[in-house]
Design a protein around this motif. Structure first.
Motif, PDB file in Angstrom:
ATOM      1  N   LEU A   1      -0.089  -1.132 -11.654  1.00 43.54           N
ATOM      2  CA  LEU A   1      -1.171  -1.138 -12.621  1.00 43.54           C
ATOM      3  C   LEU A   1      -2.522  -1.520 -12.019  1.00 43.54           C
ATOM      4  CD1 LEU A   1       0.767  -2.850 -15.554  1.00 43.54           C
ATOM      5  CD2 LEU A   1       0.290  -0.412 -15.262  1.00 43.54           C
ATOM      6  N   ASP A   2      -2.519  -1.957 -10.755  1.00 45.86           N
ATOM      7  CA  ASP A   2      -3.774  -2.445 -10.179  1.00 45.86           C
ATOM      8  C   ASP A   2      -3.914  -2.032  -8.714  1.00 45.86           C
ATOM      9  OD1 ASP A   2      -6.087  -3.790  -9.495  1.00 45.86           O
ATOM     10  OD2 ASP A   2      -5.408  -5.758 -10.156  1.00 45.86           O
ATOM     11  N   TRP A   3      -3.293  -2.772  -7.797  1.00 44.78           N
ATOM     12  CA  TRP A   3      -3.594  -2.631  -6.375  1.00 44.78           C
ATOM     13  C   TRP A   3      -3.118  -1.306  -5.793  1.00 44.78           C
ATOM     14  CZ3 TRP A   3      -7.188  -5.748  -4.642  1.00 44.78           C
ATOM     15  CH2 TRP A   3      -7.405  -6.943  -5.353  1.00 44.78           C
ATOM     16  N   TRP A   4      -2.086  -0.700  -6.348  1.00 47.16           N
ATOM     17  CA  TRP A   4      -1.672   0.617  -5.869  1.00 47.16           C
ATOM     18  C   TRP A   4      -2.661   1.704  -6.270  1.00 47.16           C
ATOM     19  CZ3 TRP A   4       4.303   0.598  -7.200  1.00 47.16           C
ATOM     20  CH2 TRP A   4       4.959  -0.233  -6.283  1.00 47.16           C
ATOM     21  N   LYS A   5      -3.561   1.404  -7.194  1.00 47.86           N
ATOM     22  CA  LYS A   5      -4.571   2.373  -7.628  1.00 47.86           C
ATOM     23  C   LYS A   5      -5.878   2.248  -6.838  1.00 47.86           C
ATOM     24  CE  LYS A   5      -2.942   2.673 -12.430  1.00 47.86           C
ATOM     25  NZ  LYS A   5      -3.321   2.474 -13.851  1.00 47.86           N
ATOM     26  N   ARG A   6      -5.994   1.229  -6.018  1.00 51.39           N
ATOM     27  CA  ARG A   6      -7.257   0.961  -5.330  1.00 51.39           C
ATOM     28  C   ARG A   6      -7.280   1.574  -3.936  1.00 51.39           C
ATOM     29  NH1 ARG A   6      -9.622  -4.953  -6.908  1.00 51.39           N
ATOM     30  NH2 ARG A   6      -8.468  -5.310  -8.855  1.00 51.39           N
ATOM     31  N   ASP A   7      -8.484   1.713  -3.410  1.00 46.84           N
ATOM     32  CA  ASP A   7      -8.649   2.131  -2.027  1.00 46.84           C
ATOM     33  C   ASP A   7      -7.904   1.141  -1.133  1.00 46.84           C
ATOM     34  OD1 ASP A   7      -9.863   2.129   0.689  1.00 46.84           O
ATOM     35  OD2 ASP A   7     -11.175   3.640  -0.175  1.00 46.84           O
ATOM     36  N   PRO A   8      -7.040   1.616  -0.235  1.00 45.94           N
ATOM     37  CA  PRO A   8      -6.272   0.687   0.587  1.00 45.94           C
ATOM     38  C   PRO A   8      -7.133  -0.190   1.490  1.00 45.94           C
ATOM     39  CG  PRO A   8      -5.970   2.948   1.321  1.00 45.94           C
ATOM     40  CD  PRO A   8      -6.666   3.013   0.006  1.00 45.94           C
ATOM     41  N   ASP A   9      -8.299   0.282   1.870  1.00 47.06           N
ATOM     42  CA  ASP A   9      -9.195  -0.582   2.643  1.00 47.06           C
ATOM     43  C   ASP A   9      -9.670  -1.762   1.793  1.00 47.06           C
ATOM     44  OD1 ASP A   9      -9.822   0.368   5.480  1.00 47.06           O
ATOM     45  OD2 ASP A   9      -9.890   2.232   4.345  1.00 47.06           O
ATOM     46  N   GLU A  10      -9.905  -1.523   0.520  1.00 46.97           N
ATOM     47  CA  GLU A  10     -10.244  -2.635  -0.369  1.00 46.97           C
ATOM     48  C   GLU A  10      -9.075  -3.613  -0.473  1.00 46.97           C
ATOM     49  OE1 GLU A  10     -11.201  -3.593  -5.086  1.00 46.97           O
ATOM     50  OE2 GLU A  10     -10.994  -1.512  -4.422  1.00 46.97           O
ATOM     51  N   VAL A  11      -7.858  -3.083  -0.532  1.00 47.91           N
ATOM     52  CA  VAL A  11      -6.679  -3.943  -0.615  1.00 47.91           C
ATOM     53  C   VAL A  11      -6.592  -4.840   0.617  1.00 47.91           C
ATOM     54  CG1 VAL A  11      -4.171  -4.016  -0.790  1.00 47.91           C
ATOM     55  CG2 VAL A  11      -5.441  -2.261  -2.029  1.00 47.91           C
ATOM     56  N   LEU A  12      -6.718  -4.249   1.811  1.00 48.32           N
ATOM     57  CA  LEU A  12      -6.596  -5.050   3.030  1.00 48.32           C
ATOM     58  C   LEU A  12      -7.750  -6.037   3.172  1.00 48.32           C
ATOM     59  CD1 LEU A  12      -4.304  -3.095   3.625  1.00 48.32           C
ATOM     60  CD2 LEU A  12      -5.055  -3.050   6.012  1.00 48.32           C
ATOM     61  N   ALA A  13      -8.958  -5.618   2.817  1.00 45.74           N
ATOM     62  CA  ALA A  13     -10.091  -6.545   2.887  1.00 45.74           C
ATOM     63  C   ALA A  13      -9.881  -7.727   1.942  1.00 45.74           C
ATOM     64  CB  ALA A  13     -11.383  -5.803   2.533  1.00 45.74           C
ATOM     65  N   THR A  14      -9.315  -7.467   0.774  1.00 46.18           N
ATOM     66  CA  THR A  14      -9.053  -8.545  -0.177  1.00 46.18           C
ATOM     67  C   THR A  14      -7.959  -9.466   0.341  1.00 46.18           C
ATOM     68  OG1 THR A  14      -9.668  -7.063  -1.991  1.00 46.18           O
ATOM     69  CG2 THR A  14      -8.494  -9.065  -2.570  1.00 46.18           C
ATOM     70  N   ILE A  15      -6.921  -8.904   0.942  1.00 46.75           N
ATOM     71  CA  ILE A  15      -5.866  -9.725   1.529  1.00 46.75           C
ATOM     72  C   ILE A  15      -6.430 -10.683   2.574  1.00 46.75           C
ATOM     73  CG2 ILE A  15      -3.907  -9.608   3.133  1.00 46.75           C
ATOM     74  CD1 ILE A  15      -3.001  -7.078   1.584  1.00 46.75           C
ATOM     75  N   VAL A  16      -7.301 -10.166   3.439  1.00 50.06           N
ATOM     76  CA  VAL A  16      -7.905 -11.014   4.480  1.00 50.06           C
ATOM     77  C   VAL A  16      -8.739 -12.114   3.830  1.00 50.06           C
ATOM     78  CG1 VAL A  16      -9.604 -11.017   6.330  1.00 50.06           C
ATOM     79  CG2 VAL A  16      -7.832  -9.235   6.288  1.00 50.06           C
TER      80      VAL A  16
ATOM     81  N   VAL B   1       0.835  -1.208   0.000  1.00 47.10           N
ATOM     82  CA  VAL B   1       0.000   0.000   0.000  1.00 47.10           C
ATOM     83  C   VAL B   1       0.870   1.258   0.000  1.00 47.10           C
ATOM     84  CG1 VAL B   1      -2.073  -1.021   1.034  1.00 47.10           C
ATOM     85  CG2 VAL B   1      -0.223  -0.229   2.528  1.00 47.10           C
ATOM     86  N   ARG B   2       2.058   1.151  -0.570  1.00 49.34           N
ATOM     87  CA  ARG B   2       3.023   2.237  -0.466  1.00 49.34           C
ATOM     88  C   ARG B   2       2.556   3.521  -1.150  1.00 49.34           C
ATOM     89  NH1 ARG B   2       7.962   1.905  -1.150  1.00 49.34           N
ATOM     90  NH2 ARG B   2       8.130   4.043  -1.883  1.00 49.34           N
ATOM     91  N   GLU B   3       1.739   3.403  -2.193  1.00 45.22           N
ATOM     92  CA  GLU B   3       1.296   4.591  -2.912  1.00 45.22           C
ATOM     93  C   GLU B   3       0.111   5.276  -2.239  1.00 45.22           C
ATOM     94  OE1 GLU B   3       2.953   5.889  -5.568  1.00 45.22           O
ATOM     95  OE2 GLU B   3       4.391   4.309  -5.015  1.00 45.22           O
ATOM     96  N   GLN B   4      -0.565   4.578  -1.336  1.00 44.06           N
ATOM     97  CA  GLN B   4      -1.756   5.137  -0.696  1.00 44.06           C
ATOM     98  C   GLN B   4      -1.506   5.584   0.747  1.00 44.06           C
ATOM     99  OE1 GLN B   4      -1.493   1.953  -2.020  1.00 44.06           O
ATOM    100  NE2 GLN B   4      -3.480   1.243  -2.779  1.00 44.06           N
ATOM    101  N   TRP B   5      -0.691   4.833   1.484  1.00 45.10           N
ATOM    102  CA  TRP B   5      -0.574   5.050   2.917  1.00 45.10           C
ATOM    103  C   TRP B   5       0.871   5.232   3.359  1.00 45.10           C
ATOM    104  CZ3 TRP B   5      -4.057   0.564   5.217  1.00 45.10           C
ATOM    105  CH2 TRP B   5      -5.401   0.995   5.272  1.00 45.10           C
ATOM    106  N   GLY B   6       1.044   6.057   4.372  1.00 46.67           N
ATOM    107  CA  GLY B   6       2.269   6.074   5.133  1.00 46.67           C
ATOM    108  C   GLY B   6       2.256   4.952   6.164  1.00 46.67           C
ATOM    109  N   LEU B   7       3.338   4.868   6.940  1.00 46.05           N
ATOM    110  CA  LEU B   7       3.459   3.767   7.896  1.00 46.05           C
ATOM    111  C   LEU B   7       2.416   3.860   9.004  1.00 46.05           C
ATOM    112  CD1 LEU B   7       4.802   1.249   8.950  1.00 46.05           C
ATOM    113  CD2 LEU B   7       6.647   2.676   9.894  1.00 46.05           C
TER     114      LEU B   7
END
Length: 275
Positions: A253-268, A16-22
């Motif tokens: 091209l994909d996951w860095w463009k998405r809402d980070p909450d969507e990324v984490l929900a998908t990971i889970v 999530v480097r493009e959306q969030w800081g640490l």
């Protein structure tokens, strides 16, 4: 094999480097019940080491690794800048209580075609850093990278090569096993058994897309590609590895463009369903 509950996952901040800081990534992990985090050093420096260490502790997260040390070959010599940066990385890993400091060792020096010389330089740098890390109580994990990165990022490309180096250097050094980099290796099962519990220091998961559109920044979410992630996890766990499963996805091209909450929900969800 049963899937992975979120408490057995760790978020590599590259995902999530493009959306969030640490700080946001730490909070996100806590919110989704993800058990750990693995910061990249640029994000760590932005937040500050002490502040990050406190926030991670307060969130109850483990630290599956710190990314990264290494880059021993870039200048063609182990100079003071390279040596000192790796020592700082060791100190940062110690401050975070990281399970290991992950090493991306470097490729060929600029203008060089001498691969054996690069290998020698890598081993020299690892040996120096390991001496310092032992005093700090930090484990060093060589991450063998896919051969497509041999020239520019890492000239150690197989578990076998990484373990040969570990054999020569002794205690306190092992491997970070990233499925993206090792899934293709016909010697993988043999080399994981050779590594054993003591030298499998980290386990990273993502997927290999077909086609892969970019060599560096087109990794897939687990389940979207061709890697047998449960099969490799089974081999790693058969050696006694019981650490966190670290999700590391470079995806411009994909996951860095998405809402980070969507990324984490998908990971889970994918942890439970496909890992």
């Amino acid at each position: 094999m049963s899937g992975l509950e979120p408490g057995r996952l760790s978020l590599n901040t590259a995902t999530v480097r493009e959306q969030w800081g640490l700080a946001e990534a730490i909070e996100g992990c806590a919110r989704y019940g993800i058990g750990g985090i693995s910061p990249w050093r640029d994000k760590l420096h932005e937040m500050g080491v002490d502040a990050a260490a406190k926030a991670i502790r307060d969130a109850g997260l483990g630290v599956s690794g710190l990314c990264r040390g290494g880059w021993f070959t870039e200048r063609g010599a182990i100079d003071a800048e390279v040596r000192n940066d790796n020592r700082r990385a060791v100190d940062e890993a110690a401050a975070l209580g990281a399970e290991c400091l992950v090493m991306v060792v470097g490729g060929l020096p600029k203008g060089s075609k001498d691969l054996p010389a690069a290998w020698s330089l890598v081993e020299e740098g690892l040996a120096e850093t390991l001496d310092y890390a032992r005093k700090a109580g930090v484990k060093i994990a060589i991450e063998p990278l896919h051969p497509m990165y041999a020239a520019d990022r890492a000239c150690v490309n197989t578990m076998g090569h990484a373990l040969d180096i570990c054999d020569r250097l002794g205690d306190g050094i092992g491997c970070a096993v990233d499925v993206y980099h090792v899934w293709w290796d016909p010697e993988l099962e043999t080399q994981l058994a050779r590594a054993g519990k003591e030298r499998i220091m980290a386990f990273h998961i993502c997927d290999w897309l077909v086609p892969t559109r970019d060599m560096l920044t087109d990794r897939g979410m687990m389940g979207d590609g061709v890697i047998d992630i449960p099969g490799i996890r089974g081999l790693v766990e058969a050696q006694g590895f019981d650490g966190l499963n670290e999700v590391e996805i470079f995806s411009a091209l994909d996951w860095w463009k998405r809402d980070p909450d969507e990324v984490l929900a998908t990971i889970v969800e994918r942890g439970r369903s496909v890992c």
